[in-house]
Design an enzyme around this catalytic site. Structure first.
Site, PDB file in Angstrom:
ATOM      1  N   ASP A  34       0.820  -1.223   0.000  1.00  0.00           N
ATOM      2  CA  ASP A  34       0.000   0.000   0.000  1.00  0.00           C
ATOM      3  C   ASP A  34       0.849   1.266   0.000  1.00  0.00           C
ATOM      4  O   ASP A  34       0.313   2.376   0.085  1.00  0.00           O
ATOM      5  CB  ASP A  34      -0.960  -0.003   1.193  1.00  0.00           C
ATOM      6  N   GLU A  36       3.207   2.104   2.288  1.00  0.00           N
ATOM      7  CA  GLU A  36       3.793   2.454   3.575  1.00  0.00           C
ATOM      8  C   GLU A  36       5.235   1.954   3.659  1.00  0.00           C
ATOM      9  O   GLU A  36       5.593   0.928   3.077  1.00  0.00           O
ATOM     10  CB  GLU A  36       2.963   1.854   4.714  1.00  0.00           C
ATOM     11  N   ARG A  93      14.910  26.006   3.679  1.00  0.00           N
ATOM     12  CA  ARG A  93      14.586  27.359   3.218  1.00  0.00           C
ATOM     13  C   ARG A  93      13.303  27.888   3.857  1.00  0.00           C
ATOM     14  O   ARG A  93      12.977  29.066   3.703  1.00  0.00           O
ATOM     15  CB  ARG A  93      14.455  27.363   1.698  1.00  0.00           C
ATOM     16  N   ASP A 164      23.463  36.914  -3.011  1.00  0.00           N
ATOM     17  CA  ASP A 164      22.513  37.741  -2.251  1.00  0.00           C
ATOM     18  C   ASP A 164      23.154  38.125  -0.925  1.00  0.00           C
ATOM     19  O   ASP A 164      24.212  37.608  -0.548  1.00  0.00           O
ATOM     20  CB  ASP A 164      21.174  37.010  -2.015  1.00  0.00           C
ATOM     21  N   LYS A 187      19.554  41.364  -5.217  1.00  0.00           N
ATOM     22  CA  LYS A 187      18.427  40.893  -6.030  1.00  0.00           C
ATOM     23  C   LYS A 187      17.135  41.009  -5.237  1.00  0.00           C
ATOM     24  O   LYS A 187      17.126  41.056  -4.013  1.00  0.00           O
ATOM     25  CB  LYS A 187      18.655  39.453  -6.475  1.00  0.00           C
ATOM     26  N   ARG A 189      13.406  39.118  -4.801  1.00  0.00           N
ATOM     27  CA  ARG A 189      12.621  37.924  -5.094  1.00  0.00           C
ATOM     28  C   ARG A 189      11.137  38.259  -4.976  1.00  0.00           C
ATOM     29  O   ARG A 189      10.635  38.552  -3.887  1.00  0.00           O
ATOM     30  CB  ARG A 189      12.996  36.795  -4.132  1.00  0.00           C
ATOM     31  N   GLY A 220      17.092  29.699 -11.950  1.00  0.00           N
ATOM     32  CA  GLY A 220      16.756  31.027 -12.459  1.00  0.00           C
ATOM     33  C   GLY A 220      17.607  32.122 -11.842  1.00  0.00           C
ATOM     34  O   GLY A 220      18.179  32.965 -12.556  1.00  0.00           O
TER      35      GLY A 220
END
Length: 307
Positions: A34, A36, A93, A164, A187, A189, A220
């Site tokens: 299943d 798990e 993050r 940054d 920069k 964001r 990016g």
């Protein structure tokens, strides 16, 4: 001492095992029908110093739960001490409230690991060092300077660049190592995984710029930073990124970018597309992690690895 591996990064676990000159412990980590997670520790761990190698990279939720279940299995089997070796700490993050009514997921993951029964965490290049404070247990925080340092040692006209303001401390340490200058890219964001480069702080004219950062996700921000540096007169732009998340359009962006080279580590396994990309070079942290594991086991100093 006995070392086990989950399914998060078996290639790195094998390299660590080779450097330790000892086989990985026998453990079954798979799925029930299943879906798990099923774990069975097949070696005796009673009274032993257990190390579980499991980065929480994609699929992050599966790898996190695998680690939790493996820790629980070892704890219930009477292991003397359990150290989770987590080369890449996922959800790092999300370490603060970025907007009203948002979670601090990194703290939640830290709580889950602590409750599961780990006695110690060994991790590489956290997104922010403050995450160590989320744990009420010892955290050994390794840095990638010994990995990247020798690789770029002979580059002329080198200039370290922080992409940054938040990464200045990390970049400054590398600039000190190379005894070279430091520049910063300012920069903005606007939304997750998107950024617009605003300004280059420092003179990059005629320099071989080396961008230092902990994570490359969609690529990016990295590619736009490289463009901004070239537009400001840089001779070339390379990047040294510890954790190669490389999701979504990252490989295509890097391939088509002005980047000369992207050097990453194997804290996260590379996809087939990333391995085929001529601009991506992977260095291993297996030796560094094995030295740290040895020192933890023998109660030696971890900080001496970075002297």
């Amino acid at each position: 001492m006995i070392v086990f591996s989950g399914n998060g990064n078996k290639e790195l676990a094998a390299r660590i095992s080779q450097h330790l000159d000892m086989p990985l412990g026998a453990a079954r980590v798979d799925r029930f029908s299943d879906g798990e997670i099923r774990v069975e520790i097949q070696d005796n761990v009673r009274g032993k110093d257990v190390f579980i190698i499991q980065p929480t990279c994609s699929p992050a939720n599966d790898n996190i739960l695998e680690a939790l279940v493996m820790v629980d299995a070892c704890r219930r089997a009477s292991a003397r001490r359990i150290t989770l070796v987590c080369p890449y700490f996922g959800y790092a993050r999300q370490e603060r409230k970025s907007a009203p009514r948002t979670p601090i997921t990194a703290k939640l993951i830290a709580d889950l690991f602590t409750v599961s029964g780990i006695d110690r965490l060994l991790v590489m290049e956290l997104h922010t060092s403050a995450i160590q404070g989320f744990f009420n247990i010892p955290v050994d925080h390794l840095f990638s300077k010994p990995i990247f340092g020798p690789y770029f040692q002979n580059h002329e006209d080198l200039l370290i660049v922080s992409p940054d303001a938040g990464g200045v401390e990390r970049a400054r340490a590398m600039a000190k190592y190379y005894e070279c200058g430091l520049a910063i890219v300012d920069k903005r964001r606007d939304r997750p995984n998107e950024s617009d480069v605003m300004n280059v702080i420092g003179d990059v004219t005629g320099k071989n710029c080396l961008i230092i950062d902990d994570i490359c996700d969609t690529g990016g921000s990295l590619c736009k930073t490289a463009e901004a540096l070239m537009e400001n007169g840089a001779k070339s732009v390379s990047a040294a990124i510890t954790h190669a998340v490389l999701s979504g359009p990252a490989i295509e962006r890097i391939t088509n970018s002005v980047l000369k080279e992207l050097v990453v580590t194997d804290t996260i396994p590379l996809s087939d597309a990333a391995k085929k990309c001529s601009k991506i070079t992977q260095l291993s942290v297996g030796d560094l992690l094995s030295k740290a594991i040895r020192r933890i086991h023998s109660s030696g100093s971890i900080s001496n690895l970075f002297v």
